[in-house]
Design a protein around this motif. Structure first.
Motif, PDB file in Angstrom:
ATOM      1  N   TRP A   1      55.858  45.531  32.117  1.00  0.00           N
ATOM      2  CA  TRP A   1      54.997  44.142  31.006  1.00  0.00           C
ATOM      3  C   TRP A   1      56.316  43.205  32.264  1.00  0.00           C
ATOM      4  CZ3 TRP A   1      52.554  40.418  29.378  1.00  0.00           C
ATOM      5  CH2 TRP A   1      53.005  39.042  29.053  1.00  0.00           C
TER       6      TRP A   1
ATOM      7  N   ILE B   1      51.392  27.476  41.530  1.00  0.00           N
ATOM      8  CA  ILE B   1      51.339  28.063  42.405  1.00  0.00           C
ATOM      9  C   ILE B   1      51.966  26.865  43.027  1.00  0.00           C
ATOM     10  CG2 ILE B   1      50.774  29.139  44.541  1.00  0.00           C
ATOM     11  CD1 ILE B   1      48.990  29.862  42.797  1.00  0.00           C
TER      12      ILE B   1
ATOM     13  N   PRO C   1      49.842  45.245  29.014  1.00  0.00           N
ATOM     14  CA  PRO C   1      50.158  44.313  30.495  1.00  0.00           C
ATOM     15  C   PRO C   1      49.145  43.766  31.574  1.00  0.00           C
ATOM     16  CG  PRO C   1      51.301  46.148  30.464  1.00  0.00           C
ATOM     17  CD  PRO C   1      50.379  46.231  29.002  1.00  0.00           C
ATOM     18  N   GLU C   2      47.134  45.271  31.164  1.00  0.00           N
ATOM     19  CA  GLU C   2      46.770  45.106  32.330  1.00  0.00           C
ATOM     20  C   GLU C   2      46.111  43.953  32.505  1.00  0.00           C
ATOM     21  OE1 GLU C   2      47.249  46.480  29.624  1.00  0.00           O
ATOM     22  OE2 GLU C   2      47.021  48.611  29.760  1.00  0.00           O
ATOM     23  N   PRO C   3      46.148  42.471  31.670  1.00  0.00           N
ATOM     24  CA  PRO C   3      45.095  41.632  32.229  1.00  0.00           C
ATOM     25  C   PRO C   3      45.885  40.923  33.315  1.00  0.00           C
ATOM     26  CG  PRO C   3      44.819  41.584  29.991  1.00  0.00           C
ATOM     27  CD  PRO C   3      45.787  42.219  30.728  1.00  0.00           C
ATOM     28  N   LEU C   4      47.207  41.186  32.357  1.00  0.00           N
ATOM     29  CA  LEU C   4      48.215  40.439  33.285  1.00  0.00           C
ATOM     30  C   LEU C   4      48.620  40.539  34.770  1.00  0.00           C
ATOM     31  CD1 LEU C   4      50.061  38.076  32.929  1.00  0.00           C
ATOM     32  CD2 LEU C   4      51.769  39.529  32.890  1.00  0.00           C
ATOM     33  N   THR C   5      48.196  41.802  35.120  1.00  0.00           N
ATOM     34  CA  THR C   5      48.543  41.987  36.126  1.00  0.00           C
ATOM     35  C   THR C   5      46.574  42.223  37.048  1.00  0.00           C
ATOM     36  OG1 THR C   5      49.161  44.250  35.394  1.00  0.00           O
ATOM     37  CG2 THR C   5      48.344  44.527  37.256  1.00  0.00           C
TER      38      THR C   5
ATOM     39  N   TYR D   1      42.734  45.953  41.976  1.00  0.00           N
ATOM     40  CA  TYR D   1      42.642  46.036  39.797  1.00  0.00           C
ATOM     41  C   TYR D   1      43.853  47.505  40.230  1.00  0.00           C
ATOM     42  CZ  TYR D   1      43.239  46.100  35.409  1.00  0.00           C
ATOM     43  OH  TYR D   1      42.866  45.868  34.051  1.00  0.00           O
TER      44      TYR D   1
ATOM     45  N   ALA E   1      47.881  38.200  37.821  1.00  0.00           N
ATOM     46  CA  ALA E   1      49.178  37.976  38.887  1.00  0.00           C
ATOM     47  C   ALA E   1      48.308  37.989  40.353  1.00  0.00           C
ATOM     48  CB  ALA E   1      49.855  39.320  38.528  1.00  0.00           C
ATOM     49  N   ALA E   2      47.447  39.364  40.515  1.00  0.00           N
ATOM     50  CA  ALA E   2      46.960  39.823  41.947  1.00  0.00           C
ATOM     51  C   ALA E   2      45.591  38.712  42.248  1.00  0.00           C
ATOM     52  CB  ALA E   2      46.099  40.933  41.189  1.00  0.00           C
ATOM     53  N   TRP E   3      45.439  38.488  41.340  1.00  0.00           N
ATOM     54  CA  TRP E   3      44.006  36.849  41.498  1.00  0.00           C
ATOM     55  C   TRP E   3      45.030  35.727  41.782  1.00  0.00           C
ATOM     56  CZ3 TRP E   3      43.591  31.783  39.433  1.00  0.00           C
ATOM     57  CH2 TRP E   3      42.559  31.105  39.911  1.00  0.00           C
ATOM     58  N   MET E   4      45.720  35.219  41.547  1.00  0.00           N
ATOM     59  CA  MET E   4      47.387  34.201  41.849  1.00  0.00           C
ATOM     60  C   MET E   4      48.448  34.536  42.897  1.00  0.00           C
ATOM     61  SD  MET E   4      48.729  32.421  38.047  1.00  0.00           S
ATOM     62  CE  MET E   4      48.493  30.695  38.821  1.00  0.00           C
ATOM     63  N   SER E   5      48.176  35.767  43.255  1.00  0.00           N
ATOM     64  CA  SER E   5      48.937  36.069  44.377  1.00  0.00           C
ATOM     65  C   SER E   5      48.155  36.023  46.267  1.00  0.00           C
ATOM     66  CB  SER E   5      49.388  38.222  44.890  1.00  0.00           C
ATOM     67  OG  SER E   5      50.239  37.771  43.025  1.00  0.00           O
ATOM     68  N   ARG E   6      46.671  36.456  45.674  1.00  0.00           N
ATOM     69  CA  ARG E   6      45.629  35.505  46.260  1.00  0.00           C
ATOM     70  C   ARG E   6      46.128  34.381  46.749  1.00  0.00           C
ATOM     71  NH1 ARG E   6      40.761  39.002  46.860  1.00  0.00           N
ATOM     72  NH2 ARG E   6      39.708  37.290  47.581  1.00  0.00           N
ATOM     73  N   VAL E   7      45.548  33.271  45.863  1.00  0.00           N
ATOM     74  CA  VAL E   7      45.529  32.303  46.170  1.00  0.00           C
ATOM     75  C   VAL E   7      46.482  31.508  46.774  1.00  0.00           C
ATOM     76  CG1 VAL E   7      44.929  29.578  44.762  1.00  0.00           C
ATOM     77  CG2 VAL E   7      44.093  32.192  44.503  1.00  0.00           C
ATOM     78  N   ALA E   8      47.950  31.511  45.930  1.00  0.00           N
ATOM     79  CA  ALA E   8      49.308  31.799  46.825  1.00  0.00           C
ATOM     80  C   ALA E   8      49.702  31.763  48.600  1.00  0.00           C
ATOM     81  CB  ALA E   8      50.564  32.144  46.821  1.00  0.00           C
TER      82      ALA E   8
ATOM     83  N   VAL F   1      40.143  35.845  33.006  1.00  0.00           N
ATOM     84  CA  VAL F   1      41.407  35.697  33.848  1.00  0.00           C
ATOM     85  C   VAL F   1      41.817  34.449  33.278  1.00  0.00           C
ATOM     86  CG1 VAL F   1      42.230  34.372  36.054  1.00  0.00           C
ATOM     87  CG2 VAL F   1      41.637  36.774  35.953  1.00  0.00           C
TER      88      VAL F   1
ATOM     89  N   LEU G   1      54.425  37.237  38.878  1.00  0.00           N
ATOM     90  CA  LEU G   1      53.883  36.308  38.026  1.00  0.00           C
ATOM     91  C   LEU G   1      54.888  35.414  38.351  1.00  0.00           C
ATOM     92  CD1 LEU G   1      51.335  35.623  37.303  1.00  0.00           C
ATOM     93  CD2 LEU G   1      51.544  35.386  35.072  1.00  0.00           C
TER      94      LEU G   1
END
Lengths: 106, 147
Positions: free
Chosen positions: B135, B6, A75-79, B128, A82-89, A6, B142
């Motif tokens: 992409w 964010i 794209p997998e690491p971005l997914t 996950y 993005a999931a982590w940032m969505s949780r923070v948001a 991340v 994001l």
């Protein structure tokens, strides 16, 4: 997904040239550093360095083709990021809702 | 797009002074951000705000900007309970309060994730999505989160 992954993804995305490289790869599908240098106002040498950072972050993968490397997106690491940032948001959305309730009911 | 930032905002039907109080007064802070017990807060730039979100979890948050009633910013080491927030271990949380018709627009930005070292237990592994959907879609997701 590891914390290191991340971190590397976020650090890789923090640079505007690298984000443009990712956009360019998204448009082209696959590309060599030479092709990318033709579409961006950056030297081929700089692009190779940026691609190395993106490769370490797992966002691109290179495969040798003749004398050059062809790069494609992963794209997998971005997914995961993005999931982590969505949780923070989402946590901030919940906090803002709580602030609103407190302020309006005071 | 700034990838490690964010931003969120909300409109509140209360004056800016009231919203400022919710962000800075211990009794009010304890109702949304420091639920375990009211925080100690030294409300000035450079001052410390000790948040208690659970028994044994003190967050030593460092105030960076204190301009009532419109700007409040602090460094929050949310991944490091018990440690004072520094530039190396924390994110920057910035609140901007703007008077609007009928109340206040409150905007919050949290930034600096790229430079932050996150302990493994703080990085979620649940949810996950191993299916690659392309992409462009993920970048758009994001972007929506980060913008």
């Amino acid at each position: 997904v590891t914390s290191a992954q991340v971190e590397e993804v976020l650090a890789a995305l923090a640079d505007p040239t690298r984000r443009r490289l990712l956009d360019a790869l998204a448009r082209h599908g696959e590309a060599t550093a030479t092709t990318l240098a033709e579409t961006l106002p950056v030297t081929r040498q700089a692009i190779v360095k940026h691609l190395a950072v993106l490769t370490r972050a797992g966002l691109v993968a290179g495969a040798r083709e003749g004398r050059e490397m062809r790069y494609r997106l992963r794209p997998e690491p971005l997914t995961a990021t993005a999931a982590w940032m969505s949780r923070v948001a989402a946590q901030w959305d919940a906090r803002l809702d709580a602030i609103k309730r407190l302020a309006e009911n005071g | 797009m700034t990838a490690d930032r964010i931003e969120r905002e909300i409109t509140i039907a209360a004056p800016v002074e009231r919203v400022w109080a919710v962000l800075t007064e211990p009794d009010l802070l304890s109702q949304w951000f420091s639920q375990h017990k009211p925080p100690e807060i030294d409300l000035r730039p450079g001052g410390l705000m000790r948040l208690n979100q659970a028994e044994g979890y003190d967050y030593l948050t460092r105030l960076v900007r204190v301009e009532p009633p419109t700007h409040l910013a602090y460094r929050w080491a949310s991944a490091y309970p018990g440690e004072e927030a520094t530039e190396a271990n924390s994110t920057l949380v910035e609140f901007t309060l703007t008077p609007v018709d009928g109340g206040t627009r409150l905007r919050v930005a949290e930034s600096g994730f790229a430079a932050l070292t996150i302990p493994p237990e703080r990085v979620p592994v649940a949810g996950y999505d191993s299916h690659v959907k392309g992409w462009a879609q993920k970048l758009e997701e994001l972007r929506e989160v980060a913008e």
